[in-house]
Design a protein around this motif. Structure first.
Motif, short mmCIF file in Angstrom:
data_model
loop_
_atom_site.label_atom_id
_atom_site.label_comp_id
_atom_site.label_asym_id
_atom_site.label_seq_id
_atom_site.Cartn_x
_atom_site.Cartn_y
_atom_site.Cartn_z
N VAL A 140 147.64 63.17 108.34
CA VAL A 140 146.43 63.90 108.74
C VAL A 140 145.92 64.79 107.61
O VAL A 140 145.11 65.69 107.84
N GLY A 141 146.39 64.52 106.39
CA GLY A 141 146.14 65.44 105.29
C GLY A 141 144.84 65.29 104.55
O GLY A 141 144.60 66.00 103.58
N MET A 142 143.96 64.34 104.98
CA MET A 142 142.72 64.12 104.25
C MET A 142 141.50 64.30 105.14
O MET A 142 141.43 63.73 106.23
N ASN A 143 140.55 65.11 104.67
CA ASN A 143 139.26 65.25 105.34
C ASN A 143 138.36 64.06 104.99
O ASN A 143 138.60 63.35 104.01
N PRO A 144 137.29 63.85 105.76
CA PRO A 144 136.38 62.73 105.48
C PRO A 144 135.74 62.77 104.09
O PRO A 144 135.32 61.73 103.58
N GLY B 157 137.40 63.56 101.44
CA GLY B 157 138.46 63.35 100.47
C GLY B 157 139.21 64.61 100.08
O GLY B 157 140.14 64.55 99.27
N SER B 158 138.84 65.76 100.65
CA SER B 158 139.55 66.99 100.36
C SER B 158 140.79 67.10 101.25
O SER B 158 140.96 66.34 102.21
N MET B 159 141.65 68.05 100.93
CA MET B 159 142.89 68.21 101.68
C MET B 159 142.63 68.95 102.99
O MET B 159 141.98 70.00 103.02
N ALA B 160 143.15 68.40 104.09
CA ALA B 160 142.99 69.02 105.42
C ALA B 160 144.19 69.91 105.70
O ALA B 160 145.06 69.59 106.51
N LEU B 161 144.24 71.04 105.01
CA LEU B 161 145.42 71.91 105.09
C LEU B 161 145.66 72.40 106.51
O LEU B 161 146.82 72.48 106.96
N GLY B 162 144.60 72.71 107.25
CA GLY B 162 144.76 73.20 108.61
C GLY B 162 145.47 72.19 109.50
O GLY B 162 146.36 72.55 110.28
#
Length: 217
Positions: A155-159, A161-166
């Motif tokens: 679940v670590g990638m946002n749409p 391409g950035s990191m989905a840290l939350g």
């Protein structure tokens, strides 16, 4: 020579862009990547080559984190292997979703004979074929064929391409026992990103050499 590079992560794109190559980010969304690649082939009509470049999961059990796999036509593969000492030729397949478990990797290896899997190569190859452009996939291994990725890594990638840290932290809070596996995954990824810098440098050198050859003709 103009090279368009398909990748999934913003971090991959920054490494590629730092070498003077044009990155196109998919963020794990096949439709978005295909649309962006189509746009860039029109924006850069001088482009002769589309490359799928970034980190990948190994299907070949002999591969370790940081290894580089090249899937390209013979002459292009030779040119890249010459510039990337220690890299190896092998088939790279693309899938729309992450191949996350050791069992799934084993099945995909048996079905395709591929050495590595990513989420961009099949899209980039399709766009290249549509426009009559050369295509290559060059990938640095992050997780091995023996590794099963922990839930937080999925679940670590946002749409974009950035990191989905939350989402990563939320997954850890729900299942704290995955922390050791997540740390191992992160360390392996760092080895892959280090190898990716060498890949980007090799692509930049290839582009310069091709441009110089065209200028002499």
């Amino acid at each position: 020579m103009t090279i368009l590079v398909a990748c999934g992560l913003q971090r991959e794109a920054r490494i590629v862009e730092g070498a003077g190559i044009i990155p196109i980010i998919g963020g794990g969304d096949s439709a978005r990547l295909e649309e962006n690649l189509e746009h860039h082939t029109k924006l850069f009509p001088s482009a002769k080559l589309i490359v799928s470049c970034g980190i990948a999961g190994a299907l070949d059990p002999a591969l370790v984190a940081g290894d580089v796999v090249i899937d390209a036509p013979a002459s292009l593969a030779d040119a890249l292997l010459e510039r990337l000492r220690g890299a190896r030729a092998g088939k790279i397949v693309g899938r729309d979703t992450i191949t996350a478990t050791a069992a799934a990797k084993s099945l995909l290896r048996t079905a395709t004979g591929a050495s590595a899997v990513d989420m961009e190569s099949h899209i980039a190859a399709r766009v290249a074929a549509r426009h009559g452009l050369a295509f290559a996939a060059i990938r640095a291994i992050s997780d091995t064929a023996h590794d099963t990725l922990p839930p937080a890594a999925l679940v670590g990638m946002n749409p974009d391409g950035s990191m989905a840290l939350g989402r990563v932290l939320a997954s850890l809070a729900r299942r704290p026992g995955q922390l050791p596996a997540l740390i191992r995954t992160g360390r392996s990824a760092e080895r892959a990103f280090a190898a990716l810098r060498h890949i980007a440098g090799a692509l930049a050198t290839l582009a310069r050499d091709q441009a110089a050859r065209c200028t002499r003709l």
